[in-house]
Design a protein around this motif. Sequence first.
Motif, PDB file in Angstrom:
ATOM      1  N   PHE A  45       0.853  -1.155  -0.003  1.00 54.10           N
ATOM      2  CA  PHE A  45      -0.029  -0.044   0.055  1.00 54.10           C
ATOM      3  C   PHE A  45       0.806   1.288  -0.145  1.00 54.10           C
ATOM      4  CE2 PHE A  45      -2.172   3.358   2.371  1.00 54.10           C
ATOM      5  CZ  PHE A  45      -3.394   3.684   1.634  1.00 54.10           C
ATOM      6  N   GLU A  46       2.029   1.271   0.897  1.00 53.59           N
ATOM      7  CA  GLU A  46       3.013   2.235   0.991  1.00 53.59           C
ATOM      8  C   GLU A  46       3.645   2.883  -0.289  1.00 53.59           C
ATOM      9  OE1 GLU A  46       3.136   4.733   3.237  1.00 53.59           O
ATOM     10  OE2 GLU A  46       1.376   3.818   4.134  1.00 53.59           O
ATOM     11  N   PHE A  47       4.104   1.677  -1.191  1.00 54.09           N
ATOM     12  CA  PHE A  47       4.788   1.891  -2.295  1.00 54.09           C
ATOM     13  C   PHE A  47       3.778   2.212  -3.349  1.00 54.09           C
ATOM     14  CE2 PHE A  47       7.143   0.245  -5.960  1.00 54.09           C
ATOM     15  CZ  PHE A  47       8.244   1.027  -5.951  1.00 54.09           C
ATOM     16  N   LYS A  48       2.462   1.917  -3.436  1.00 52.76           N
ATOM     17  CA  LYS A  48       1.714   2.317  -4.290  1.00 52.76           C
ATOM     18  C   LYS A  48       1.266   3.733  -4.197  1.00 52.76           C
ATOM     19  CE  LYS A  48      -3.025   1.036  -6.125  1.00 52.76           C
ATOM     20  NZ  LYS A  48      -4.057   0.115  -6.204  1.00 52.76           N
ATOM     21  N   LYS A  49       1.259   4.303  -2.990  1.00 52.98           N
ATOM     22  CA  LYS A  49       1.157   5.591  -2.495  1.00 52.98           C
ATOM     23  C   LYS A  49       2.429   6.486  -3.127  1.00 52.98           C
ATOM     24  CE  LYS A  49      -0.136   7.144   1.497  1.00 52.98           C
ATOM     25  NZ  LYS A  49      -0.220   7.149   3.028  1.00 52.98           N
ATOM     26  N   LYS A  50       3.377   5.982  -2.992  1.00 51.04           N
ATOM     27  CA  LYS A  50       4.792   6.741  -3.435  1.00 51.04           C
ATOM     28  C   LYS A  50       4.620   7.002  -5.118  1.00 51.04           C
ATOM     29  CE  LYS A  50       7.596   5.745   0.691  1.00 51.04           C
ATOM     30  NZ  LYS A  50       8.833   5.290   0.993  1.00 51.04           N
ATOM     31  N   ILE A  51       4.038   5.900  -5.727  1.00 52.73           N
ATOM     32  CA  ILE A  51       4.116   5.704  -7.134  1.00 52.73           C
ATOM     33  C   ILE A  51       3.258   7.011  -7.658  1.00 52.73           C
ATOM     34  CG2 ILE A  51       3.813   4.563  -9.456  1.00 52.73           C
ATOM     35  CD1 ILE A  51       4.836   1.970  -8.086  1.00 52.73           C
ATOM     36  N   ASN A  52       2.006   6.900  -6.787  1.00 52.67           N
ATOM     37  CA  ASN A  52       1.066   7.933  -7.084  1.00 52.67           C
ATOM     38  C   ASN A  52       1.444   9.062  -7.082  1.00 52.67           C
ATOM     39  OD1 ASN A  52      -1.655   7.184  -8.327  1.00 52.67           O
ATOM     40  ND2 ASN A  52      -1.978   5.976  -6.398  1.00 52.67           N
ATOM     41  N   LYS A  53       2.147   9.371  -5.845  1.00 52.93           N
ATOM     42  CA  LYS A  53       2.780  10.669  -5.564  1.00 52.93           C
ATOM     43  C   LYS A  53       3.808  11.275  -6.553  1.00 52.93           C
ATOM     44  CE  LYS A  53       5.162  13.706  -2.172  1.00 52.93           C
ATOM     45  NZ  LYS A  53       5.809  13.309  -0.986  1.00 52.93           N
ATOM     46  N   LEU A  54       4.345  10.493  -7.098  1.00 53.14           N
ATOM     47  CA  LEU A  54       5.520  10.785  -8.117  1.00 53.14           C
ATOM     48  C   LEU A  54       4.802  11.016  -9.458  1.00 53.14           C
ATOM     49  CD1 LEU A  54       8.552  10.751  -8.870  1.00 53.14           C
ATOM     50  CD2 LEU A  54       8.363   8.261  -9.201  1.00 53.14           C
ATOM     51  N   ILE A  55       3.847  10.306  -9.826  1.00 55.11           N
ATOM     52  CA  ILE A  55       3.100  10.453 -11.187  1.00 55.11           C
ATOM     53  C   ILE A  55       2.365  11.846 -10.977  1.00 55.11           C
ATOM     54  CG2 ILE A  55       0.846   9.746 -12.268  1.00 55.11           C
ATOM     55  CD1 ILE A  55       1.575   7.062 -11.600  1.00 55.11           C
ATOM     56  N   LYS A  56       1.771  12.344  -9.970  1.00 56.98           N
ATOM     57  CA  LYS A  56       1.232  13.728  -9.886  1.00 56.98           C
ATOM     58  C   LYS A  56       2.467  14.612  -9.970  1.00 56.98           C
ATOM     59  CE  LYS A  56      -2.623  12.208  -6.921  1.00 56.98           C
ATOM     60  NZ  LYS A  56      -3.101  12.356  -5.563  1.00 56.98           N
ATOM     61  N   GLU A  57       3.565  14.436  -9.176  1.00 63.45           N
ATOM     62  CA  GLU A  57       4.635  15.303  -9.543  1.00 63.45           C
ATOM     63  C   GLU A  57       5.275  15.597 -10.976  1.00 63.45           C
ATOM     64  OE1 GLU A  57       7.902  14.994  -6.707  1.00 63.45           O
ATOM     65  OE2 GLU A  57       6.561  15.058  -4.960  1.00 63.45           O
ATOM     66  N   PHE A  58       5.100  14.376 -11.669  1.00 67.27           N
ATOM     67  CA  PHE A  58       5.648  14.322 -13.153  1.00 67.27           C
ATOM     68  C   PHE A  58       4.500  15.012 -13.924  1.00 67.27           C
ATOM     69  CE2 PHE A  58       8.992  11.498 -12.986  1.00 67.27           C
ATOM     70  CZ  PHE A  58       9.772  11.627 -14.015  1.00 67.27           C
ATOM     71  N   ASN A  59       3.461  15.222 -13.684  1.00 59.73           N
ATOM     72  CA  ASN A  59       2.254  15.878 -14.380  1.00 59.73           C
ATOM     73  C   ASN A  59       2.062  17.088 -14.219  1.00 59.73           C
ATOM     74  OD1 ASN A  59       0.592  13.961 -16.486  1.00 59.73           O
ATOM     75  ND2 ASN A  59       1.323  12.631 -14.708  1.00 59.73           N
ATOM     76  N   LYS A  60       2.680  17.689 -13.016  1.00 67.53           N
ATOM     77  CA  LYS A  60       2.682  19.055 -12.526  1.00 67.53           C
ATOM     78  C   LYS A  60       3.791  19.785 -12.708  1.00 67.53           C
ATOM     79  CE  LYS A  60      -1.331  18.229  -9.328  1.00 67.53           C
ATOM     80  NZ  LYS A  60      -1.577  18.273  -7.985  1.00 67.53           N
ATOM     81  N   SER A  61       5.047  19.348 -12.703  1.00 73.55           N
ATOM     82  CA  SER A  61       6.188  19.997 -12.840  1.00 73.55           C
ATOM     83  C   SER A  61       7.298  19.698 -14.016  1.00 73.55           C
ATOM     84  CB  SER A  61       7.151  19.460 -11.499  1.00 73.55           C
ATOM     85  OG  SER A  61       5.984  19.498 -10.557  1.00 73.55           O
ATOM     86  N   ASN A  62       8.585  20.248 -13.895  1.00 71.82           N
ATOM     87  CA  ASN A  62       9.610  20.065 -15.017  1.00 71.82           C
ATOM     88  C   ASN A  62       9.782  18.798 -14.955  1.00 71.82           C
ATOM     89  OD1 ASN A  62      12.152  20.256 -15.935  1.00 71.82           O
ATOM     90  ND2 ASN A  62      11.521  22.125 -16.666  1.00 71.82           N
ATOM     91  N   LYS A  63       9.900  18.219 -16.292  1.00 71.25           N
ATOM     92  CA  LYS A  63      10.060  16.646 -16.205  1.00 71.25           C
ATOM     93  C   LYS A  63      11.655  16.268 -15.761  1.00 71.25           C
ATOM     94  CE  LYS A  63       5.863  16.308 -17.287  1.00 71.25           C
ATOM     95  NZ  LYS A  63       5.603  17.735 -17.322  1.00 71.25           N
ATOM     96  N   LYS A  64      12.508  17.467 -16.686  1.00 73.13           N
ATOM     97  CA  LYS A  64      14.120  17.085 -16.081  1.00 73.13           C
ATOM     98  C   LYS A  64      14.295  17.342 -14.895  1.00 73.13           C
ATOM     99  CE  LYS A  64      15.094  18.398 -21.190  1.00 73.13           C
ATOM    100  NZ  LYS A  64      15.787  19.305 -21.937  1.00 73.13           N
ATOM    101  N   LYS A  65      13.707  18.318 -14.239  1.00 68.80           N
ATOM    102  CA  LYS A  65      14.007  18.628 -12.760  1.00 68.80           C
ATOM    103  C   LYS A  65      13.735  17.456 -11.929  1.00 68.80           C
ATOM    104  CE  LYS A  65      14.328  23.367 -13.096  1.00 68.80           C
ATOM    105  NZ  LYS A  65      13.668  24.693 -12.807  1.00 68.80           N
ATOM    106  N   ILE A  66      12.492  16.774 -12.377  1.00 68.63           N
ATOM    107  CA  ILE A  66      12.055  15.682 -11.347  1.00 68.63           C
ATOM    108  C   ILE A  66      12.947  14.646 -11.354  1.00 68.63           C
ATOM    109  CG2 ILE A  66      10.238  13.914 -11.206  1.00 68.63           C
ATOM    110  CD1 ILE A  66       8.011  16.117 -11.694  1.00 68.63           C
ATOM    111  N   VAL A  67      13.500  14.111 -12.496  1.00 71.36           N
ATOM    112  CA  VAL A  67      14.395  12.817 -12.564  1.00 71.36           C
ATOM    113  C   VAL A  67      15.744  13.136 -11.948  1.00 71.36           C
ATOM    114  CG1 VAL A  67      13.503  12.051 -14.719  1.00 71.36           C
ATOM    115  CG2 VAL A  67      15.381  13.544 -15.034  1.00 71.36           C
ATOM    116  N   GLU A  68      15.741  14.514 -11.614  1.00 69.51           N
ATOM    117  CA  GLU A  68      17.279  14.638 -10.884  1.00 69.51           C
ATOM    118  C   GLU A  68      16.995  14.746  -9.477  1.00 69.51           C
ATOM    119  OE1 GLU A  68      18.384  18.264 -12.369  1.00 69.51           O
ATOM    120  OE2 GLU A  68      18.959  17.493 -14.429  1.00 69.51           O
ATOM    121  N   THR A  69      15.627  14.634  -8.596  1.00 69.61           N
ATOM    122  CA  THR A  69      15.332  14.856  -7.398  1.00 69.61           C
ATOM    123  C   THR A  69      15.570  13.410  -6.442  1.00 69.61           C
ATOM    124  OG1 THR A  69      13.001  14.037  -7.626  1.00 69.61           O
ATOM    125  CG2 THR A  69      13.564  16.409  -7.836  1.00 69.61           C
ATOM    126  N   PRO A  70      15.682  13.516  -5.161  1.00 72.87           N
ATOM    127  CA  PRO A  70      16.029  12.350  -4.642  1.00 72.87           C
ATOM    128  C   PRO A  70      14.884  11.563  -4.371  1.00 72.87           C
ATOM    129  CG  PRO A  70      17.130  14.488  -3.390  1.00 72.87           C
ATOM    130  CD  PRO A  70      16.355  14.838  -4.386  1.00 72.87           C
TER     131      PRO A  70
END
Length: 374
Positions: A45-70
Amino acid sequence: MKKKEFYSLGVMSGTSLDGLDLSLIRSDGEKKIKILYNTHFRFSFEFKKKINKLIKEFNKSNKKKIVETPFFKEINLNFSKLVKEKIKRFLEIHSFDINEIDLIGLHGNTLFHNPKKKKSFQLGDPLYLTNQLKKPLVFRFRDNDIDLGGEGAPLVPIYHQSLFAKKKKNLMVINIGGISNFTCLLGLNGVFASDIGPGNVLIDKFCQKQFKKFYDFNGVYASKGKIICKYIKLWEKKRFLKLRIPKSFDNYFFKIDNFVGSSKKSKFDIIRTLTFFTAKIIVQSKNLFKNEIDEWIFCGGGVKNITLMNDIKKLLKGFKVRLTDDFGYDSNFIESQAFAYISIRTLKKKKSTFTTTTGAKKDSISGEIFRPEV
């Protein structure tokens, strides 16, 4: 290439975010296909939540910068470690030696998909996995097609064609995942395909919001409601239905608030209406072709939704409706098998995406092969 047939392991993590599907096949990448083993491994459940959060960030922010985030690096590495772990577990369960495997095909969760921007990102670190497992690994299945102006989806029509195409028969193969898509097989040579629109995505999102469940098990919640005809008429005017085929979507394209907003209607009536709408737009695919469809074949997680499938069968009254299971192919694993199959074609430098299935300028080889360092 001397070998005629290959052992290929397909690993698929789809738009439902429920886990990993693994399928081992032996095939020549053409007509010879033997399904050896299939296994599903659930995400926590926790890992699924984290992937969902990452998907939201990818769709709202600069893609190049996201792949460089921790955060991205953490999830991508953890996903890749999980894939490695589950591949080893899969081989243990089925007593199969990894040395016998010729290659692995991985399609990780889609984080962002927009062919107009020529971008499609999937979870997974191919260099890490190929070096850890010491096997060639096929990844980035969508990139070549998108570079040629295609939608990068759907990718599995070549596999549908290899399994089901028949001389003098017109077949419609429907996959109901988060997104629904079709492969129209006109005899042995004609293959056309496109995404349709929401499969499970709207039903799942409404379930999560209103019932605190990941999905409507067996369509039970929907079976308790009534169809709101006014909503169906309204939703049928949605712009995505008017787009020319081939077209493609990802789960993030469909937001539940854009359909039901702050509706005061019964939640059972709303999920019933979402289910019927999903069935209706799938069935309307038959209007895209002048040819009479002889048979409809369904696969994907959506076939477990009894209410959805009953709606489809009623709307297709007079047509022959079957599941891929009726042919001996587990409907839950068609996509993971397909990526194992496509990977063999990639290894053999055979094309797997076509102008009639993705809208690209020309047919292309699907995927990039990563090899372990010596």
